[in-house]
Design an enzyme around this catalytic site. Structure first.
Site, PDB file in Angstrom:
ATOM      1  N   ASP A 103      27.709  56.653  93.999  1.00  0.00           N
ATOM      2  CA  ASP A 103      27.887  57.264  95.316  1.00  0.00           C
ATOM      3  C   ASP A 103      28.882  56.440  96.122  1.00  0.00           C
ATOM      4  O   ASP A 103      28.603  55.304  96.512  1.00  0.00           O
ATOM      5  CB  ASP A 103      26.532  57.288  96.053  1.00  0.00           C
ATOM      6  CG  ASP A 103      26.553  58.119  97.328  1.00  0.00           C
ATOM      7  OD1 ASP A 103      25.457  58.420  97.844  1.00  0.00           O
ATOM      8  OD2 ASP A 103      27.659  58.485  97.770  1.00  0.00           O
ATOM      9  N   GLU A 142      29.871  60.678  93.593  1.00  0.00           N
ATOM     10  CA  GLU A 142      29.333  61.399  94.758  1.00  0.00           C
ATOM     11  C   GLU A 142      30.037  61.020  96.045  1.00  0.00           C
ATOM     12  O   GLU A 142      30.392  59.860  96.257  1.00  0.00           O
ATOM     13  CB  GLU A 142      27.847  61.079  94.895  1.00  0.00           C
ATOM     14  CG  GLU A 142      27.195  61.688  96.108  1.00  0.00           C
ATOM     15  CD  GLU A 142      25.750  61.280  96.271  1.00  0.00           C
ATOM     16  OE1 GLU A 142      25.181  60.696  95.337  1.00  0.00           O
ATOM     17  OE2 GLU A 142      25.186  61.538  97.344  1.00  0.00           O
ATOM     18  N   HIS A 159      29.954  57.320  99.032  1.00  0.00           N
ATOM     19  CA  HIS A 159      29.420  57.465 100.394  1.00  0.00           C
ATOM     20  C   HIS A 159      30.512  57.683 101.431  1.00  0.00           C
ATOM     21  O   HIS A 159      30.557  56.996 102.466  1.00  0.00           O
ATOM     22  CB  HIS A 159      28.590  56.222 100.754  1.00  0.00           C
ATOM     23  CG  HIS A 159      27.293  56.567 101.424  1.00  0.00           C
ATOM     24  ND1 HIS A 159      27.068  56.356 102.746  1.00  0.00           N
ATOM     25  CD2 HIS A 159      26.174  57.147 100.968  1.00  0.00           C
ATOM     26  CE1 HIS A 159      25.852  56.744 103.086  1.00  0.00           C
ATOM     27  NE2 HIS A 159      25.286  57.240 102.011  1.00  0.00           N
ATOM     28  N   GLU A 207      25.385  66.410 100.766  1.00  0.00           N
ATOM     29  CA  GLU A 207      24.099  66.045 101.382  1.00  0.00           C
ATOM     30  C   GLU A 207      24.145  66.186 102.904  1.00  0.00           C
ATOM     31  O   GLU A 207      23.116  66.405 103.530  1.00  0.00           O
ATOM     32  CB  GLU A 207      23.699  64.630 100.995  1.00  0.00           C
ATOM     33  CG  GLU A 207      24.577  63.559 101.545  1.00  0.00           C
ATOM     34  CD  GLU A 207      24.159  62.174 101.065  1.00  0.00           C
ATOM     35  OE1 GLU A 207      24.036  61.972  99.847  1.00  0.00           O
ATOM     36  OE2 GLU A 207      23.953  61.315 101.932  1.00  0.00           O
ATOM     37  N   GLU A 240      17.539  64.460  93.094  1.00  0.00           N
ATOM     38  CA  GLU A 240      17.427  63.062  93.508  1.00  0.00           C
ATOM     39  C   GLU A 240      15.996  62.797  93.948  1.00  0.00           C
ATOM     40  O   GLU A 240      15.408  63.615  94.668  1.00  0.00           O
ATOM     41  CB  GLU A 240      18.391  62.771  94.662  1.00  0.00           C
ATOM     42  CG  GLU A 240      18.321  61.341  95.161  1.00  0.00           C
ATOM     43  CD  GLU A 240      19.301  61.080  96.283  1.00  0.00           C
ATOM     44  OE1 GLU A 240      19.790  62.049  96.885  1.00  0.00           O
ATOM     45  OE2 GLU A 240      19.598  59.910  96.560  1.00  0.00           O
ATOM     46  N   TYR A 259      26.083  49.793 101.358  1.00  0.00           N
ATOM     47  CA  TYR A 259      25.156  50.888 101.094  1.00  0.00           C
ATOM     48  C   TYR A 259      24.605  50.859  99.666  1.00  0.00           C
ATOM     49  O   TYR A 259      25.352  50.692  98.715  1.00  0.00           O
ATOM     50  CB  TYR A 259      25.856  52.247 101.320  1.00  0.00           C
ATOM     51  CG  TYR A 259      25.004  53.360 100.784  1.00  0.00           C
ATOM     52  CD1 TYR A 259      25.322  53.986  99.575  1.00  0.00           C
ATOM     53  CD2 TYR A 259      23.816  53.701 101.419  1.00  0.00           C
ATOM     54  CE1 TYR A 259      24.489  54.963  99.044  1.00  0.00           C
ATOM     55  CE2 TYR A 259      22.990  54.666 100.899  1.00  0.00           C
ATOM     56  CZ  TYR A 259      23.323  55.293  99.721  1.00  0.00           C
ATOM     57  OH  TYR A 259      22.498  56.231  99.202  1.00  0.00           O
ATOM     58  N   ARG A 289      21.432  56.133  89.365  1.00  0.00           N
ATOM     59  CA  ARG A 289      22.591  55.853  90.197  1.00  0.00           C
ATOM     60  C   ARG A 289      22.773  54.349  90.313  1.00  0.00           C
ATOM     61  O   ARG A 289      21.788  53.631  90.553  1.00  0.00           O
ATOM     62  CB  ARG A 289      22.402  56.455  91.597  1.00  0.00           C
ATOM     63  CG  ARG A 289      23.642  56.402  92.468  1.00  0.00           C
ATOM     64  CD  ARG A 289      23.359  56.791  93.900  1.00  0.00           C
ATOM     65  NE  ARG A 289      22.757  55.675  94.630  1.00  0.00           N
ATOM     66  CZ  ARG A 289      22.433  55.745  95.912  1.00  0.00           C
ATOM     67  NH1 ARG A 289      22.580  56.872  96.582  1.00  0.00           N
ATOM     68  NH2 ARG A 289      21.919  54.684  96.534  1.00  0.00           N
ATOM     69  N   TRP A 325      30.195  55.383 106.978  1.00  0.00           N
ATOM     70  CA  TRP A 325      29.137  54.637 106.275  1.00  0.00           C
ATOM     71  C   TRP A 325      28.600  55.477 105.139  1.00  0.00           C
ATOM     72  O   TRP A 325      28.434  56.694 105.286  1.00  0.00           O
ATOM     73  CB  TRP A 325      27.987  54.304 107.216  1.00  0.00           C
ATOM     74  CG  TRP A 325      26.909  53.560 106.496  1.00  0.00           C
ATOM     75  CD1 TRP A 325      26.943  52.258 106.086  1.00  0.00           C
ATOM     76  CD2 TRP A 325      25.655  54.085 106.049  1.00  0.00           C
ATOM     77  NE1 TRP A 325      25.792  51.925 105.454  1.00  0.00           N
ATOM     78  CE2 TRP A 325      24.971  53.020 105.391  1.00  0.00           C
ATOM     79  CE3 TRP A 325      25.035  55.325 106.123  1.00  0.00           C
ATOM     80  CZ2 TRP A 325      23.698  53.174 104.820  1.00  0.00           C
ATOM     81  CZ3 TRP A 325      23.770  55.490 105.561  1.00  0.00           C
ATOM     82  CH2 TRP A 325      23.128  54.417 104.927  1.00  0.00           C
ATOM     83  N   ARG A 341      25.064  69.225  96.829  1.00  0.00           N
ATOM     84  CA  ARG A 341      23.949  68.341  97.172  1.00  0.00           C
ATOM     85  C   ARG A 341      23.116  68.833  98.362  1.00  0.00           C
ATOM     86  O   ARG A 341      22.295  68.096  98.895  1.00  0.00           O
ATOM     87  CB  ARG A 341      24.491  66.949  97.497  1.00  0.00           C
ATOM     88  CG  ARG A 341      25.220  66.294  96.367  1.00  0.00           C
ATOM     89  CD  ARG A 341      24.301  65.460  95.502  1.00  0.00           C
ATOM     90  NE  ARG A 341      23.924  64.214  96.152  1.00  0.00           N
ATOM     91  CZ  ARG A 341      22.663  63.799  96.245  1.00  0.00           C
ATOM     92  NH1 ARG A 341      21.685  64.536  95.768  1.00  0.00           N
ATOM     93  NH2 ARG A 341      22.385  62.654  96.828  1.00  0.00           N
TER      94      ARG A 341
HETATM   95  O1  KDG Z   1      20.047  59.243 105.837  1.00  0.00           O
HETATM   96  C1  KDG Z   1      21.176  59.031 105.024  1.00  0.00           C
HETATM   97  C2  KDG Z   1      20.726  58.870 103.593  1.00  0.00           C
HETATM   98  O2  KDG Z   1      19.964  59.972 103.214  1.00  0.00           O
HETATM   99  C3  KDG Z   1      21.909  58.719 102.646  1.00  0.00           C
HETATM  100  O3  KDG Z   1      22.611  57.538 102.952  1.00  0.00           O
HETATM  101  C4  KDG Z   1      21.398  58.643 101.224  1.00  0.00           C
HETATM  102  O4  KDG Z   1      23.631  59.011 100.396  1.00  0.00           O
HETATM  103  C5  KDG Z   1      22.412  59.052 100.199  1.00  0.00           C
HETATM  104  C6  KDG Z   1      21.916  59.551  98.918  1.00  0.00           C
HETATM  105  O5  KDG Z   1      22.764  59.969  98.105  1.00  0.00           O
HETATM  106  O6  KDG Z   1      20.678  59.549  98.732  1.00  0.00           O
HETATM  107 MG    MG Z   2      24.687  60.191  98.893  1.00  0.00          MG
END
Ligand code: KDG
Ligand code: MG
Length: 403
Positions: A211, A237, A213, A263, A340, A159, A147, A403, A284
């Protein structure tokens, strides 16, 4: 067999984890993960006050009935705190059942569909060149999927970039949320440049992921997906916050870039439309947040009908216990996509002895009975909880974002 005691262990071997340990009257015990990054104490209280007391004396082999009892019996269904608590109990119960059957968890689920699980790790930089260096360094370690994230010039690190690309150790996750700055109009033209440079540098064999995010609108995500098509990403992602599942129809109309999502999901209801309308390509969901092995298996079985593949979330804040449950599900599940695996700090490895292991670009489950992960309570006692929160993100005008 009867449950005699349930411990909830909060410890911070580099970052905070909430671990469930279920003891039985036959000497067997099971370990589960119930960690929600930044809300650990809420889950621990939910467990100690409302879950553990009503399970004492129950038969731990009745996994499905206990899951339904905790889910339907709560009246207030779903949500990250409730479902992480149920997940921790469920993972521990599957650990006990596999130990009672004297077999690794993947065998109890239906046996191996593969012997090694493809993983991906994170590269991130303040500049495109720094990210390229990070990708090349991981490829040299044998990673086949990476990634790539990059900060926005002129803005503080965002991030997945900056001093620690995972930003998730207790030291990095601050006692009060750090306020990051975001600018979509600077981000959108930057990311295609990153992947153009990466494809020039590493060619086409390497799987490249990104990602977003949760930071775009559907039409912005559609534009980014289309701009990235020449670079053939493995996936884009979390392009858009996913409360509005049908919003992803718009992305699908405009781009063939594969989409990964989920996720933050904690039940099948968070992704039922996304999967059944094939609006995503990878789901995810992960054992610690989506209802344990029971919840994860239910979602992945549903996804298998719609050509959606598994991609269990696996950064540093998913404990080695949840990673153990994930890797056994990964070994069994027919529609496996990728796992991951950010890896862990040494202190975390020490606190959670585990039989799973990484070799190059793959994770292996090991053959220990159960999920093969334990907790060293003496070491846990040396790592007390650290108040720590995830960052937040605001636009350059101060507007609160995702975020
Ligand atoms: O606690 C939040 C994280 O797990 C996240 O920000 C990580 O987006 C993430 C990822 O794809 O691993
Ligand atoms: Mg993520």
């Amino acid at each position: 067999m009867k449950i005699t005691e349930i411990k909830v262990i909060i410890a911070s071997p580099g970052r905070n984890f909430v671990t469930v340990k279920i003891m039985t009257d036959e000497g067997l015990y099971g370990i589960g993960d119930a960690t929600v990054n930044g809300r650990e104490l809420a889950v621990a209280a939910y467990l100690t006050e409302h879950v553990c007391p009503i399970l004492i004396g129950r038969d731990p082999q009745m996994i499905e009935d206990i899951w339904q009892y905790l889910y339907k019996g709560a009246y207030w269904r779903r949500g990250p705190i409730t479902m992480a608590a149920i997940s921790g109990i469920d993972i521990a119960l599957w650990d006990i059942k596999a130990k009672a059957a004297n077999m690794p968890l993947y065998q109890l689920l239906g046996g191996a569909s593969r012997d090694k699980m493809l993983i991906y790790q994170h590269a991130g930089g303040l500049t495109i060149e720094e990210t390229v260096e990070g990708v090349i360094a991981l490829r040299e370690k044998g990673l086949e999927a990476i990634r790539a994230q990059v900060s926005i010039p002129g803005l503080p690190p965002i991030y997945g970039t900056g001093p620690n690309v995972d930003q998730l150790t207790a030291g990095m996750v601050q006692a009060r949320p750090v306020e990051e700055v975001w600018a979509t109009h600077k981000y959108l033209p930057l990311i295609p440049k990153l992947f153009e440079r990466l494809r020039d540098a590493v060619g086409w064999d390497l799987h490249l992921l990104h990602d977003t995010h949760h930071r775009l609108t559907p039409i912005e995500a559609a534009r980014l997906g289309r701009d990235l098509e020449p670079y053939r990403l493995f996936w884009l992602e979390d392009p858009v916050p996913a409360e509005l599942q049908e919003g992803f129809r718009l992305i699908r109309q405009h781009t063939t870039t594969p989409i990964a999502l989920g996720e933050v999901f904690n039940t099948i209801w968070d992704c039922e439309k996304l999967i059944s309308e094939q609006l995503i390509d990878y789901i995810r969901v992960t054992s610690v947040h989506a209802g344990g092995v029971t919840g994860l298996r239910r979602i992945l079985d549903f996804a298998s009908i719609y050509h959606v593949k598994s991609a269990c979330h696996g950064p540093m804040d998913i404990s080695p216990v949840a990673m153990g449950a994930n890797v056994h599900v990964d070994r069994w599940v027919p529609n496996f996509g990728i796992q991951e695996f950010s890896g862990y700090l040494e202190a975390t490895h020490e606190m959670f002895p585990h039989s799973w292991y990484q070799q190059g670009g793959y994770l292996y489950s090991g053959e220990a009975i159960g999920h093969g992960v334990d907790i060293d309570e003496k070491i846990a006692a040396k790592h007390p909880y650290v108040q720590a929160y995830l960052p937040v993100a605001r636009g350059t005008d101060g507007t609160m974002g995702s975020w």
